[in-house]
Design a protein around this motif. Structure first.
Motif, PDB file in Angstrom:
ATOM      1  N   ILE A 198       0.713  -1.218   0.189  1.00 48.63           N
ATOM      2  CA  ILE A 198       0.100   0.171  -0.097  1.00 48.63           C
ATOM      3  C   ILE A 198       1.042   1.289  -0.130  1.00 48.63           C
ATOM      4  O   ILE A 198       0.668   2.144  -0.706  1.00 48.63           O
ATOM      5  N   PHE A 203      -1.711   6.733  -4.567  1.00 48.79           N
ATOM      6  CA  PHE A 203      -2.305   7.664  -3.726  1.00 48.79           C
ATOM      7  C   PHE A 203      -1.790   7.965  -2.294  1.00 48.79           C
ATOM      8  O   PHE A 203      -2.208   8.900  -1.674  1.00 48.79           O
ATOM      9  N   ARG A 205       1.320   9.105  -2.346  1.00 49.04           N
ATOM     10  CA  ARG A 205       2.052  10.136  -2.894  1.00 49.04           C
ATOM     11  C   ARG A 205       1.103  11.503  -2.702  1.00 49.04           C
ATOM     12  O   ARG A 205       1.317  12.323  -2.474  1.00 49.04           O
ATOM     13  N   THR A 206      -0.108  11.087  -3.404  1.00 48.18           N
ATOM     14  CA  THR A 206      -1.151  11.998  -3.145  1.00 48.18           C
ATOM     15  C   THR A 206      -1.205  12.677  -1.953  1.00 48.18           C
ATOM     16  O   THR A 206      -1.243  13.975  -1.569  1.00 48.18           O
ATOM     17  N   ARG A 208       0.605  12.481   0.746  1.00 45.93           N
ATOM     18  CA  ARG A 208       1.906  13.310   1.124  1.00 45.93           C
ATOM     19  C   ARG A 208       1.967  14.673   0.616  1.00 45.93           C
ATOM     20  O   ARG A 208       2.188  15.774   0.869  1.00 45.93           O
ATOM     21  N   VAL A 212      -0.335  16.031   4.300  1.00 48.40           N
ATOM     22  CA  VAL A 212      -0.841  14.891   5.359  1.00 48.40           C
ATOM     23  C   VAL A 212       0.312  14.450   6.268  1.00 48.40           C
ATOM     24  O   VAL A 212       1.376  14.034   5.511  1.00 48.40           O
ATOM     25  N   LYS A 216      -0.697  10.228   9.823  1.00 46.96           N
ATOM     26  CA  LYS A 216      -1.840   9.765   9.187  1.00 46.96           C
ATOM     27  C   LYS A 216      -1.799   9.277   8.019  1.00 46.96           C
ATOM     28  O   LYS A 216      -2.739   8.503   7.473  1.00 46.96           O
ATOM     29  N   LYS A 220      -4.368   6.280   8.513  1.00 48.82           N
ATOM     30  CA  LYS A 220      -5.652   6.929   7.795  1.00 48.82           C
ATOM     31  C   LYS A 220      -5.623   6.211   6.400  1.00 48.82           C
ATOM     32  O   LYS A 220      -6.430   5.680   5.881  1.00 48.82           O
ATOM     33  N   HIS A 221      -4.686   6.380   5.849  1.00 46.44           N
ATOM     34  CA  HIS A 221      -4.579   6.163   4.263  1.00 46.44           C
ATOM     35  C   HIS A 221      -4.103   4.609   4.217  1.00 46.44           C
ATOM     36  O   HIS A 221      -4.382   4.170   3.094  1.00 46.44           O
ATOM     37  N   SER A 222      -3.195   3.988   5.059  1.00 42.82           N
ATOM     38  CA  SER A 222      -2.670   2.710   4.547  1.00 42.82           C
ATOM     39  C   SER A 222      -3.272   1.828   5.164  1.00 42.82           C
ATOM     40  O   SER A 222      -3.493   0.505   4.631  1.00 42.82           O
ATOM     41  N   LYS A 224      -5.973   0.325   6.451  1.00 47.14           N
ATOM     42  CA  LYS A 224      -7.188  -0.551   5.855  1.00 47.14           C
ATOM     43  C   LYS A 224      -6.786  -1.172   4.631  1.00 47.14           C
ATOM     44  O   LYS A 224      -6.951  -2.658   4.807  1.00 47.14           O
ATOM     45  N   GLY A 225      -5.950  -0.882   3.683  1.00 48.96           N
ATOM     46  CA  GLY A 225      -5.738  -1.849   2.624  1.00 48.96           C
ATOM     47  C   GLY A 225      -4.469  -2.679   3.138  1.00 48.96           C
ATOM     48  O   GLY A 225      -4.340  -3.726   2.715  1.00 48.96           O
TER      49      GLY A 225
ATOM     50  N   PHE B 103      -1.925  14.520 -10.391  1.00 46.30           N
ATOM     51  CA  PHE B 103      -0.893  13.525 -10.817  1.00 46.30           C
ATOM     52  C   PHE B 103      -1.188  13.024 -12.018  1.00 46.30           C
ATOM     53  O   PHE B 103      -2.620  13.196 -12.449  1.00 46.30           O
ATOM     54  N   THR B 108      -5.188   5.628 -10.035  1.00 45.27           N
ATOM     55  CA  THR B 108      -4.330   5.148  -9.027  1.00 45.27           C
ATOM     56  C   THR B 108      -4.183   6.284  -7.905  1.00 45.27           C
ATOM     57  O   THR B 108      -3.618   6.083  -6.624  1.00 45.27           O
ATOM     58  N   SER B 109      -4.438   7.538  -8.109  1.00 41.07           N
ATOM     59  CA  SER B 109      -3.849   8.490  -7.268  1.00 41.07           C
ATOM     60  C   SER B 109      -5.087   8.964  -6.378  1.00 41.07           C
ATOM     61  O   SER B 109      -4.615   9.722  -5.384  1.00 41.07           O
ATOM     62  N   ASN B 111      -7.361   7.573  -3.249  1.00 41.37           N
ATOM     63  CA  ASN B 111      -7.147   6.482  -2.180  1.00 41.37           C
ATOM     64  C   ASN B 111      -8.587   5.805  -2.328  1.00 41.37           C
ATOM     65  O   ASN B 111      -9.526   6.174  -1.865  1.00 41.37           O
ATOM     66  N   PHE B 113      -9.730   3.412  -0.477  1.00 42.81           N
ATOM     67  CA  PHE B 113     -10.327   3.144   0.844  1.00 42.81           C
ATOM     68  C   PHE B 113     -10.987   4.279   1.463  1.00 42.81           C
ATOM     69  O   PHE B 113     -11.811   4.010   2.446  1.00 42.81           O
TER      70      PHE B 113
END
Lengths: 306, 334
Positions: A198, A203, A205-206, A208, A212, A216, A220-222, A224-225, B103, B108-109, B111, B113
């Motif tokens: 993940i 996403f 990178r997005t 960051r 964020v 987090k 928050k972003h990683s 779950k996956g 991007f 893919t950019s 999330n 989830f």
């Protein structure tokens, strides 16, 4: 959602039936019978016993009778424990295994997930190598080595815990650790792999790029996956954990269900074998369903839109 | 690089050099790149894959994993702050607030989830002490501003419920929600089909007009550049070869590479003859050639182009026009 659960439960009926059938014929393929190990029994008595349990009937008739009883939720009498039914024996020993399994699961999650996350944050550094070598060790050390090792050091050496029995809360520690460390080692590796996957995604990178903060980005972003592979593994793992481990229960003399799996096979206790196998199969089916529901809750792409 | 323009640039990048330290040696991805971004300007950075255009922008925001990446030298001034020397905390307060990014691949950019609304509001909540309800309202507005219907309902959806073009709109809305001074768009239309490309460009254009955001537009598509950018910066093998206002670049380019690129655009080409292609392929950046990196493929190259004695440097060659070609600089070509 309810429809999904109902259909999955219905689907599991043929699966369970298949398992019951396969087990039924397989145990009868093994040489000997439930009473062939009894000492000093005259052939006449043996014949009587077999007669009593219907073991002289043609196998197809036995099978028919077994299925009939199964639909009445009657697992039959145990051949090895006189006067006790299989249902009784499972009902008596399962709570013990369940309790041990829950503790072990707690140990496994509490150690495995943080270790895996830490390892994934700085891959190929000491933060990664250290927890991962411990995890490798945990996977490689069988419970029949780790168990006695813990008993020797923490039990006999330091005298903190009893090395056998299932009476006080302290008695729970060693078996839970033995079982939990093994599963925790697996979970650590799965967590690391999932998180690494993940964290390399676009996403992240997005996130960051949005400014964020790192904690987090992780939670928050990683998370779950990254946890999906772990959740996947937990289905069969939990079923295995709470249905008892023969090795751990034997080492620490715990009156759990795990012993019955193996003892029943040794004793050719046909009904007990069938009972434990079916019980385990039901647990697996159930926890796989639970896993699917949890995964759908975690991963919106898996949700059913109806 | 010395600009005659008196207006102070919003973002000034000077002599940026970024390398990657890999097992197979040091890859010199960006070498001595300088450019200025003026307020309200759209600056195009054009180049092939691997020319260093994306690495340039990621360097500015500290988005490159270090190691393997290392920013060797340079300055990037946003106001008084040097982005290349800023602390992590300082950079984080700039990312998504003063400089935002869109991007390349909208699939893919985002999330998968998290709800689109959550992701939209996130930058606001990180950078401004704003209530959740207010952030939610702003997220809906942001979606409406990029032309997404039924925005109040759509913020509750997940990215996979949007099409590619819609997701790129979401990305743009997300990047602009904090009203940044600079928007870096890294090939925002490359992964989309042509009709959607035009819509996305329209939205960027429109939002720029409304907000006055300056844009750095990274692309390999000269066609897009011609209609969209004020200035163009041509990169090749990690170096800048030419920099000029868009019209000048297209009408009187002063670098053989830019000219060769233009000859390779199918749309500008006579249908009867075979399409022009530049012979050879870009150099290996772990072992860059001496002098001008384009010299081995250049039809105007002379021995001096590939020698160390004439270092390649961007020099003014006309008003607001810079070229790194020594033959143009010396007046051999015109």
């Amino acid at each position: 959602m309810l429809k999904f659960i109902a259909s999955r439960l219905l689907q599991s009926i043929p699966v369970l039936l298949l398992i019951a059938t396969a087990t039924f014929f397989m145990v009868r393929l093994a040489p000997g019978g439930p009473f062939s190990q009894e000492r000093q029994v005259s052939p006449v008595i043996l014949e009587k016993i077999n007669e009593h349990y219907g073991l002289n009937d043609p196998i197809i008739v036995q099978y028919g009778n077994y299925l009939k009883n199964l639909f009445k939720l009657d697992l039959g009498p145990s051949y090895a424990y006189q006067g006790r039914s299989v249902k009784e024996l499972i009902a008596e020993s399962f709570p013990v295994s369940l309790e041990l399994g829950c503790y072990a699961l707690l140990v496994a999650l509490a150690l495995g997930i943080p270790a895996g996350i830490i390892a994934s944050l700085k891959p190929n550094t000491l933060y990664d190598y250290l927890p991962m070598s411990f995890s490798m060790l945990g996977i490689c050390l069988p419970t029949f080595v780790l168990g006695p090792l813990l008993a020797l050091t923490l039990g006999i050496g330091l005298g903190w815990f009893h090395v056998s029995g299932w009476y006080t809360l302290g008695d729970r520690v060693l078996p839970s650790l033995t079982l939990g460390l093994f599963y925790g080692a697996y979970i650590a590796r799965l967590t690391r792999a999932g998180m690494l996957e993940i964290l390399s995604k676009d996403f992240i990178r997005t996130a960051r790029a949005k400014g964020v903060p790192e904690h987090k980005v992780i939670f928050k972003h990683s998370l779950k996956g990254g946890m999906l592979p772990v959740v996947n593994f937990l289905g069969p793992a939990v079923a295995g954990l709470i249905s008892g481990s023969f090795v751990v229960e034997t080492i620490f003399q715990i009156p759990g269900l795990g012993r019955h799996f193996v003892n029943a096979a040794f004793n050719r206790d046909y009904t007990m074998i069938m009972g434990t196998v079916l019980f385990y199969a039901i647990l697996i089916v159930l926890f796989n369903l639970v896993v699917d529901i949890i995964q759908a809750a975690m991963n919106p792409r898996l949700r059913l839109h109806d | 690089m010395h600009f005659s323009n008196t207006q102070k640039p919003l973002l000034s990048v000077q002599h940026l050099t970024t390398s990657f330290y890999t097992r197979n040696g040091i890859v010199r991805a960006v070498q001595d790149v300088s450019f200025n971004l003026k307020e309200g300007e759209i600056l195009g950075i054009v180049g092939e894959s691997g020319s260093g255009k994306s690495v340039t922008c990621y360097s500015l925001l500290g988005l490159l994993p270090q190691p393997p990446a290392k920013i060797e030298s340079g300055r990037a001034l946003l106001g008084d702050v040097d982005l290349l020397k800023a602390s992590r905390k300082q950079l984080r307060s700039i990312r998504g607030k003063r400089i935002s990014m869109v991007f390349q691949d909208p699939m893919t950019s985002l999330n998968p989830f998290l709800k689109v609304g959550t992701q939209l509001a996130e930058a606001l909540q990180e950078h401004a002490s704003i209530r959740t309800r207010e952030a939610h309202k702003r997220a809906i507005e942001a979606l409406e501003e990029v032309g997404i219907q039924d925005a109040a309902k759509r913020v509750e959806d997940y990215p996979h419920q949007f099409s590619g073009g819609m997701r790129q709109r979401v990305m743009i809305a997300m990047a602009l929600i904090t009203r940044p001074e600079v928007l870096i768009a890294d090939e925002p239309t490359t992964a989309l089909d042509v009709t959607v490309q035009a819509q996305i460009l329209d939205i960027l254009q429109k939002r720029r007009a409304e907000l006055g955001t300056s844009i750095i537009f990274i692309t390999h598509d000269l066609g897009v550049v011609s209609g969209f950018c004020d200035r163009v910066h041509v990169m090749y093998a990690g170096k800048t070869l030419e920099s000029a206002p868009t019209r000048k670049l297209f009408e009187q380019s002063k670098h053989p590479y830019t000219q060769a690129l233009q000859s390779s655009i199918p749309a500008l080409h006579d249908k009867e003859t075979a399409l022009y292609t530049i012979p050879g392929s870009p150099p290996d950046l772990s072992n860059p050639p001496r002098g001008c990196p384009f010299a081995p493929r250049c039809e105007h190259a002379i021995p001096a182009c590939s020698s160390d004695e004439t270092p390649m440097e961007l020099k003014p060659i006309g008003e607001e026009h810079f070229s790194a070609c020594i033959r143009y600089q010396q007046g051999d070509l015109s």
